[in-house]
Enzyme design. Structure first.
Site, short mmCIF file in Angstrom:
data_model
loop_
_atom_site.label_atom_id
_atom_site.label_comp_id
_atom_site.label_asym_id
_atom_site.label_seq_id
_atom_site.Cartn_x
_atom_site.Cartn_y
_atom_site.Cartn_z
N LYS A 1 0.81 -1.23 0.00
CA LYS A 1 0.00 0.00 0.00
C LYS A 1 0.84 1.27 0.00
CE LYS A 1 -4.37 -1.92 1.28
NZ LYS A 1 -5.35 -2.25 2.30
N ARG B 1 -3.61 -10.22 4.86
CA ARG B 1 -4.03 -10.19 3.46
C ARG B 1 -2.88 -9.64 2.63
NH1 ARG B 1 -6.14 -6.94 -0.33
NH2 ARG B 1 -7.81 -7.77 -1.66
N1 HH2 Z 1 -7.38 -3.93 0.80
C1 HH2 Z 1 -7.71 -3.95 -0.51
C2 HH2 Z 1 -8.82 -4.67 -0.96
N2 HH2 Z 1 -9.57 -5.38 -0.11
N3 HH2 Z 1 -9.99 -6.14 2.09
C3 HH2 Z 1 -9.69 -6.15 3.40
N4 HH2 Z 1 -10.42 -6.87 4.25
N5 HH2 Z 1 -8.62 -5.42 3.88
C4 HH2 Z 1 -7.84 -4.67 3.08
O1 HH2 Z 1 -6.91 -4.01 3.60
C5 HH2 Z 1 -8.14 -4.64 1.68
C6 HH2 Z 1 -9.25 -5.39 1.21
C7 HH2 Z 1 -6.85 -3.21 -1.50
O2 HH2 Z 1 -5.84 -4.03 -2.03
P1 HH2 Z 1 -5.92 -4.76 -3.46
O3 HH2 Z 1 -7.04 -5.74 -3.48
O4 HH2 Z 1 -4.61 -5.33 -3.80
O5 HH2 Z 1 -6.17 -3.58 -4.47
P2 HH2 Z 1 -7.43 -3.16 -5.32
O6 HH2 Z 1 -8.52 -2.78 -4.37
O7 HH2 Z 1 -6.93 -2.02 -6.15
O8 HH2 Z 1 -7.85 -4.35 -6.15
#
Ligand code: HH2
Length: 261
Positions: A206, A240
């Site tokens: 992040k 995660r």
């Molecule tokens: N962060 C993201 C997405 N979903 N869910 C939970 N429970 N906690 C988190 O910190 C979280 C989440 C963001 O990361 P990522 O899925 O890699 O990115 P994007 O939302 O751009 O797909």
């Protein structure tokens, strides 16, 4: 918890696993790296992300989940969605968890889907929505306010028929938070752990890691490991991440050190 983003626009791996076979291949690789849970998402929640239709989200994730569930790898499948219809289809395809970054607020049907299917769910804190959340987030007491929010959402879920033992809580690192808010939440994670449910933490790659280290998304693994180890030490239990093998090694060392058994 290994992340599989079946999206064209996720912040760190957008477009890499949009193709069904590529996503399934990546999922298998994360299982081999030691993931216990795989979290499949068909809609990016990065700051400024545009909403995706139900049809598009279904098209992206359901087939991938079917393939992974059919492969019977022993991994648990989680669906990262705020839409009840997507959750319902993912559960039918084999998902055992719903990871809802809106904490059951975005879709009035979501609590019922989780309760009726008796699946696990992750309730996450977010200030505002992905389009606006990073504009100018403000708190008087970020740790206290996030803990209070999660306590209220847990009560809401239980009221809607979700079994308490099915619920995990997540402070939502990066979701309507400045660098300092994220650091305060990591520092004060024991206040979230004190709510009595397993705590999920998502720091992987992040932007606050980049703001402190000066590194691009692809080069934030060391910072990701450090923050996950810190979170472990403060009581988090689900991590995660995109890079399962390396973070798992870090957590195994932290666990061996902290748990003097
Ligand atoms: N962060 C993201 C997405 N979903 N869910 C939970 N429970 N906690 C988190 O910190 C979280 C989440 C963001 O990361 P990522 O899925 O890699 O990115 P994007 O939302 O751009 O797909």
């Amino acid at each position: 918890m290994g992340v599989v983003n079946v999206t064209p626009d996720s912040f760190s791996d957008g477009g890499q696993f949009l193709d069904r076979d590529a996503a399934v291949h990546h999922a298998r690789a994360l299982v081999e790296q030691g993931a216990d849970i795989l979290d499949f998402g068909g809609e990016s929640t990065r700051p400024g992300a545009q909403a995706v239709s139900v049809a598009e989200e279904l098209e992206r994730v359901v087939g991938v989940i079917e393939d992974v569930a059919r492969a019977d790898t022993g991994v648990q499948v989680s669906i990262d969605t705020s839409k009840a219809e997507v959750a319902r289809a993912a559960i039918a395809a084999g998902a055992k968890y719903v990871n809802d970054v809106s904490a059951l607020r975005a879709d009035p049907e979501m609590a019922r889907v989780v309760a009726e299917n008796d699946v696990g769910c992750c309730l996450m804190h977010m200030l505002g929505d992905p389009r606006t959340m990073q504009a100018d987030p403000r708190y008087d007491d970020v740790v206290g306010e996030v803990a209070e929010f999660l306590e209220e959402r847990l009560a809401f879920a239980i009221d809607a028929g979700v079994r308490e033992e099915r619920v995990m809580l997540d402070p939502g690192i990066g979701f309507g938070k400045t660098v300092e808010h994220n650091l305060e939440l990591l520092r004060g994670l024991d206040s979230i752990v004190a709510l009595g449910r397993p705590v999920v933490i998502g720091t992987s790659r992040k932007s606050f890691l980049g703001q402190i280290t000066g590194r691009d998304t692809a080069d934030r693994l060391a910072a990701t490991i450090a923050t996950n180890v810190m979170a472990y030490e403060r009581g988090a239990s689900v991590f995660r991440v995109h890079d399962v093998a390396a973070v798992r090694d870090g957590l195994l060392m932290a666990a061996a050190t902290v748990n003097d058994e």
